[in-house]
Design a protein around this motif. Structure first.
Motif, short mmCIF file in Angstrom:
data_model
loop_
_atom_site.label_atom_id
_atom_site.label_comp_id
_atom_site.label_asym_id
_atom_site.label_seq_id
_atom_site.Cartn_x
_atom_site.Cartn_y
_atom_site.Cartn_z
N ASP A 303 -7.68 46.74 -91.46
CA ASP A 303 -7.86 47.52 -90.23
C ASP A 303 -9.15 47.14 -89.52
O ASP A 303 -9.20 47.11 -88.28
CB ASP A 303 -7.82 49.02 -90.54
CG ASP A 303 -8.87 49.44 -91.56
OD1 ASP A 303 -9.33 48.58 -92.34
OD2 ASP A 303 -9.20 50.64 -91.60
N ALA A 307 -9.59 45.44 -85.78
CA ALA A 307 -10.52 45.91 -84.75
C ALA A 307 -11.44 44.78 -84.30
O ALA A 307 -11.76 44.66 -83.10
CB ALA A 307 -11.35 47.07 -85.30
N ARG A 310 -9.59 42.55 -81.96
CA ARG A 310 -9.44 43.15 -80.64
C ARG A 310 -10.72 42.99 -79.81
O ARG A 310 -10.66 42.84 -78.59
CB ARG A 310 -9.05 44.63 -80.77
CG ARG A 310 -7.55 44.82 -81.05
CD ARG A 310 -7.15 46.26 -80.97
NE ARG A 310 -7.49 46.97 -82.19
CZ ARG A 310 -6.69 47.06 -83.24
NH1 ARG A 310 -5.50 46.48 -83.24
NH2 ARG A 310 -7.06 47.74 -84.32
N ASP A 379 -13.34 47.55 -71.05
CA ASP A 379 -12.41 47.38 -72.17
C ASP A 379 -13.13 46.78 -73.38
O ASP A 379 -12.85 47.17 -74.53
CB ASP A 379 -11.25 46.48 -71.76
CG ASP A 379 -10.30 47.15 -70.79
OD1 ASP A 379 -10.33 48.40 -70.71
OD2 ASP A 379 -9.52 46.44 -70.14
N ALA A 382 -15.17 49.43 -75.02
CA ALA A 382 -14.30 50.32 -75.78
C ALA A 382 -13.86 49.66 -77.09
O ALA A 382 -13.80 50.32 -78.14
CB ALA A 382 -13.07 50.70 -74.94
N ALA A 383 -13.56 48.36 -77.04
CA ALA A 383 -13.14 47.66 -78.26
C ALA A 383 -14.28 47.60 -79.27
O ALA A 383 -14.07 47.76 -80.48
CB ALA A 383 -12.66 46.25 -77.91
N GLN A 385 -16.85 49.74 -79.51
CA GLN A 385 -17.07 51.08 -80.06
C GLN A 385 -15.94 51.48 -81.01
O GLN A 385 -16.18 52.19 -82.00
CB GLN A 385 -17.22 52.10 -78.94
CG GLN A 385 -18.43 51.88 -78.04
CD GLN A 385 -19.76 51.94 -78.80
OE1 GLN A 385 -19.82 52.25 -79.98
NE2 GLN A 385 -20.85 51.62 -78.10
N SER A 386 -14.73 51.03 -80.72
CA SER A 386 -13.62 51.29 -81.64
C SER A 386 -13.85 50.57 -82.97
O SER A 386 -13.58 51.12 -84.04
CB SER A 386 -12.30 50.83 -81.00
OG SER A 386 -11.22 51.03 -81.89
N TYR A 387 -14.36 49.34 -82.88
CA TYR A 387 -14.71 48.60 -84.10
C TYR A 387 -15.80 49.34 -84.87
O TYR A 387 -15.71 49.51 -86.09
CB TYR A 387 -15.18 47.20 -83.73
CG TYR A 387 -15.80 46.44 -84.88
CD1 TYR A 387 -15.01 45.75 -85.79
CD2 TYR A 387 -17.19 46.42 -85.06
CE1 TYR A 387 -15.57 45.06 -86.85
CE2 TYR A 387 -17.75 45.73 -86.12
CZ TYR A 387 -16.95 45.06 -87.01
OH TYR A 387 -17.50 44.39 -88.07
N ALA A 389 -16.48 52.50 -84.82
CA ALA A 389 -15.90 53.70 -85.42
C ALA A 389 -15.10 53.34 -86.67
O ALA A 389 -15.12 54.07 -87.67
CB ALA A 389 -15.00 54.41 -84.41
N SER A 390 -14.41 52.20 -86.63
CA SER A 390 -13.60 51.78 -87.78
C SER A 390 -14.48 51.47 -88.99
O SER A 390 -14.16 51.86 -90.12
CB SER A 390 -12.76 50.56 -87.42
OG SER A 390 -11.80 50.87 -86.44
#
Length: 497
Positions: A303, A307, A310, A379, A382-383, A385-387, A389-390
């Motif tokens: 996962d 991320a 992405r 974008d 966001a990618a 910050q998503s990474y 968070a992961s």
């Protein structure tokens, strides 16, 4: 049929013309490609910022086997996971998304290659008398035909096609990692569902013995009431214990049915669990896993790799958005036949051809390109910050599982002592009853404590095994990056934007 061929001298003129045009356009780029200060502001978290050692050798690595569930030593569980991998619809959805992403990368790759297509147009039309066509063509009805090959090749001077391809490849790699993550999660969910079934079945056995024990207690109390040794208060209290025990059994039967249905859904076969024997917790072997946060955690989890890919795809999307400010340069050509009258279409006099550069440069577009670049940069943020968070969730996940495993081990040690004391008291009560020093009601009362400890032992044993499954999943479930995917070093190191 022979298609007309252009003269080689014409190609030389085309090349010189293309070079002149590119040079002239390059002088205009400084004024036209105004990207200002648009860019990504987010930063990726690295291993050090997460409290993980930058040196993998500092933490002993104990890789999880890709088929970690085999260590439980249960052939039924092995078969269920194999069936789930083959038949689970959610996993097949992940595979379909992967196929779609790979197809998209093939589409992006095709944009960088020469394109060739053919066309045939046959038309019967009336020509206007008041247009550019003189009499006798003007005002007449004629048949016109065009048979032609058209070719084009976009020359990727500024890397637009390359960045689009890299973005598509990043998306495809993310989809591949997502599919791997879905497979790891599916295996862990099947194992946890199987353990839940085993826990409930063991609890059912304890509940059934509790019902039998309360039935024996009620009979004894009735005898004591008849003998005048107890009152109706004790009788009513004992009678209330029976429906309570039956309710517990019914609740466990319901939970077992739901647990089996969940397993059937995960496996993708409605009757998969009906063919199996109820699992027994004591027959499952514990899995040996490390109890510390590994330094290379970020490179073990699919996962996190998804991320990270992405982020890579979003980075290339930003690069592609920047190239939109620069000109598109295409080399176009056509060769074929065009004639008035179908009977003359394929004659040599109907031949035509052309070749030359086609250049498009955005000069004024109302801020569309800058807005697109801002959107792609957002974008990317966001990618990233998503990474972040992961990876934070991954560290928390492993830490939680490790803490639970250690705590459950300590709880089991205390519970074993409590159960041993209860079993000893029960044994003493039975010995006193056999010697005529106590009544059987004391034996049953002592057994109540034993049954409570057995229920606790079942719950802790199930939790211990469930935590091992959770830790195996949190440590990546044995996933390893495939050839061509992001390496552990790349996953750990933040990219500068």
């Amino acid at each position: 049929m022979t298609l007309p061929l252009p003269d080689l001298a014409d190609f030389s003129l085309v090349r010189r013309g293309t070079a002149v045009a590119v040079g002239a356009l390059a002088l205009l780029l400084a004024g036209c490609a105004d990207m200002g200060s648009i860019g990504s502001q987010a930063q990726m978290r690295d291993a050090a910022s997460l409290g993980l050692s930058a040196d993998p050798a500092a933490t002993p690595a104990s890789a999880v086997d890709s088929q970690w569930w085999l260590a439980f030593g249960d052939s039924q569980l092995n078969g269920l996971i194999d069936q789930a991998v083959q038949g689970n619809p959610n996993l097949q959805v992940a595979q379909a998304r992967l196929a779609r992403a790979r197809a998209s990368s093939d589409v992006a790759a095709a944009a960088d290659k020469p394109q060739l297509n053919g066309s045939l147009d046959l038309t019967r039309q009336k020509f206007s008398e008041n247009y550019i066509y003189p009499s006798p063509l003007g005002g007449s009805i004629q048949e016109t035909g065009t048979l032609q090959l058209n070719g084009s090749w976009e020359i990727d001077f500024f890397g637009k096609n390359r960045s689009a391809l890299d973005a598509a490849l990043g998306t495809a790699n993310a989809a591949a990692a997502d599919a791997d993550a879905a497979r790891v999660l599916l295996a862990s969910n099947v194992a946890r569902g199987y353990l839940q079934w085993a826990r409930l079945d063991d609890q059912l056995a304890v509940a059934q013995r509790t019902l039998a024990q309360r039935d024996e207690t009620l009979r004894l109390v009735r005898d004591r009431v008849s003998a005048g040794l107890d009152t109706r208060l004790e009788l009513r209290q004992s009678e209330g214990g029976l429906p309570e025990a039956r309710q517990q059994i019914e609740a466990l039967d319901e939970q077992i049915a739901i647990a089996r249905h969940a397993l059937d859904a995960l496996v993708g076969q409605p009757d998969a669990s009906a063919k199996l024997k109820p699992p027994v917790l004591t027959m499952l072997q514990p899995i040996a896993l490390q109890s510390v946060l590994p330094a290379d955690l970020l490179g073990r989890r699919a996962d996190i790799a998804a991320a990270r890919w992405r982020v890579e795809a979003a980075t290339q999307d930003v690069a592609n958005a920047r190239t939109q400010f620069y000109p598109n340069i295409n080399l176009v050509a056509f060769a074929g036949f065009q004639a008035i009258g179908f009977d003359t279409l394929l004659k040599s006099g109907s031949q035509q051809w052309g070749i030359g550069p086609a250049i498009r440069l955005p000069i004024f577009e109302g801020g569309k390109l800058r807005a697109n670049l801002r959107g792609k940069s957002a974008d990317l943020d966001a990618a990233i910050q998503s990474y972040n968070a992961s990876v934070l969730d991954a560290v928390r996940d492993v830490a939680d599982q490790v803490a639970s495993a250690q705590s459950i081990g300590r709880q089991q040690a205390q519970q074993r002592e409590a159960q041993a004391a209860a079993e000893s008291a029960w044994d003493i009560a039975r010995q006193r009853y056999s010697a005529g020093l106590g009544n059987y009601l004391n034996v049953l009362s002592a057994e109540t404590t034993v049954l409570a400890q057995r229920r606790q032992a079942v719950d802790l044993a199930a939790r211990a095994l469930d935590t091992q499954v959770g830790l195996a999943r949190a440590l990546g479930g044995g996933w390893q990056p495939t050839s061509g995917s992001t390496s552990t070093a790349a996953l750990d190191a933040p990219r500068q934007h």
